[in-house]
Design an enzyme around this catalytic site. Structure first.
Site, PDB file in Angstrom:
ATOM      1  CG  ASP A 172      -3.729   0.823   4.702  1.00 47.32           C
ATOM      2  OD1 ASP A 172      -3.453  -0.211   4.055  1.00 47.32           O
ATOM      3  OD2 ASP A 172      -2.955   1.807   4.762  1.00 47.32           O
ATOM      4  CB  CYS A 200      -5.685   1.523  -0.075  1.00 48.01           C
ATOM      5  SG  CYS A 200      -4.763   0.965   1.365  1.00 48.01           S
ATOM      6  NE  ARG A 256       3.979   3.239  -3.662  1.00 46.45           N
ATOM      7  CZ  ARG A 256       2.992   2.352  -3.580  1.00 46.45           C
ATOM      8  NH1 ARG A 256       3.274   1.078  -3.396  1.00 46.45           N
ATOM      9  NH2 ARG A 256       1.742   2.712  -3.684  1.00 46.45           N
ATOM     10  CG  HIS A 314      -1.361   6.244  -1.051  1.00 42.51           C
ATOM     11  ND1 HIS A 314      -0.922   6.562  -2.327  1.00 42.51           N
ATOM     12  CD2 HIS A 314      -1.652   4.907  -1.089  1.00 42.51           C
ATOM     13  CE1 HIS A 314      -0.935   5.467  -3.072  1.00 42.51           C
ATOM     14  NE2 HIS A 314      -1.373   4.465  -2.353  1.00 42.51           N
TER      15      HIS A 314
END
Ligand code: CP
Ligand code: NVA
Length: 313
Positions: A230, A270, A108, A135
């Site tokens: 998001d 998410c 990440r 992602h």
């Protein structure tokens, strides 16, 4: 297990076909079922995953760590203080060294190019656990969740409301691949990368997925089977929080918007969520919300990815 996926990286969903998606979903469903009935599935026995984190995480970190463990392997957390990519040493050297110790790397990062460089120089599969651009693991879990709820993906319509960010880019690739139409409602200045939109449009012409852009959440939500949002400010954009709060006012999934979608619509996010910004608490608690099922599915989808890319077959 599909041998054809063994040894591959997962940097972007752009590199994965509809058949790859179907394989991942079917392995994820099997592993979920096996976990529920308590049947062991040690597909990564004796294997190690190195997990590089430049940013914080709950879902990604824990689901990868627990997932590897459930598959009989071991996960290693490498935070910013441990390896400081590009500061203490180069990404290239880290990839050479780390991949000589472990069987897979999950990373990440801020810059997407770091994950690409890791993949370039690693001798083991590299899995993108979120970059500023993409992602992919998130969207695999999201589509798996839609499949569980709706029993199909193609022919459905997903409406995304908010920032045209990393999650949006992976949604564009993912939806276009599986034939799910996607309507994006973003402020003019926060549209996703035009190249990604163009790519998804082109791919969608073959798979039957329509890609539309609008500034109106209501227009996007019309007839939508899935509503998705998001955060307004992603990790790394904290300094823009106030400006963004102004720009995104109204870009919210709330009860009136949910009620304007298809009567059987489901809601995805998410997470982490910022209540009363991009989504309201009552929507997340509503029976139409699949948000926590979606979060759980990160575990099952990523276990499938790891088993397919790193497993023994
Ligand atoms: N959705 C997601 O990736 O969550 P984390 O940032 O907590 O990993
Ligand atoms: N767009 C968000 C996703 C978090 C999972 C971020 O990058 O912070």
């Amino acid at each position: 297990m599909a041998q054809r996926m063994k040894g591959r990286h997962l940097i972007s969903l752009k590199d994965y076909s509809r058949e790859d998606f179907e394989t991942i979903f079917s392995v994820a469903a099997r592993l979920k079922e096996e976990l529920y009935i308590g049947r062991p599935h040690p597909l990564l026995a004796g294997k190690t995953l190195g997990m590089i984190f430049q940013k914080p995480s709950l879902r990604t970190m824990v689901s990868f760590q627990v997932g590897v463990q459930q598959l009989g392997g071991y996960a290693l957390y490498l935070g910013p203080d441990q390896i400081s990519i590009g500061k203490r040493e180069s990404t290239e050297d880290i990839a050479h060294v780390l991949s000589s110790y472990v069987d897979g790397i999950m990373a990440r990062t801020f810059a997407h190019s770091i994950v690409e460089d890791l993949a370039k120089y690693s001798r083991v599969p590299v899995i993108n656990g979120l970059t500023d651009f993409n992602h992919p693991c998130q969207i695999l879990a999201d589509l798996f969740t839609v499949l569980e709820r709706k029993r199909r993906l193609d022919g459905l319509k997903l409406a995304y409301v908010g920032d045209g960010n990393n999650v949006t880019h992976s949604l564009l690739y993912g939806c276009a691949t599986v034939g799910m139409s996607i309507a994006l409602a973003t402020p003019e200045d926060y549209r996703p990368d035009p190249e990604v939109v163009a790519y998804a449009r082109e791919l969608g012409r073959k798979t039957g997925a329509k890609v539309t852009l609008t500034a109106s959440p209501k227009e996007a939500a019309k007839g939508a089977d899935v509503l998705y949002t998001d955060v307004w400010a992603s990790m790394g954009q904290e300094a823009e929080k106030a400006i963004r709060a102004k720009a995104f006012k109204g870009y919210q999934i709330n009860m009136p918007l949910l009620n304007s979608a298809h009567p059987d619509a489901i809601v995805l996010h998410c997470l982490p969520a910022h209540y009363d910004e991009e989504i309201t608490y009552d929507v997340v608690q509503d029976p139409r919300s699949a948000v926590f099922q979606q979060a759980e599915n990160r575990l099952h989808a990523q276990k499938a990815v790891m088993a397919l890319l790193m497993g023994n077959g």
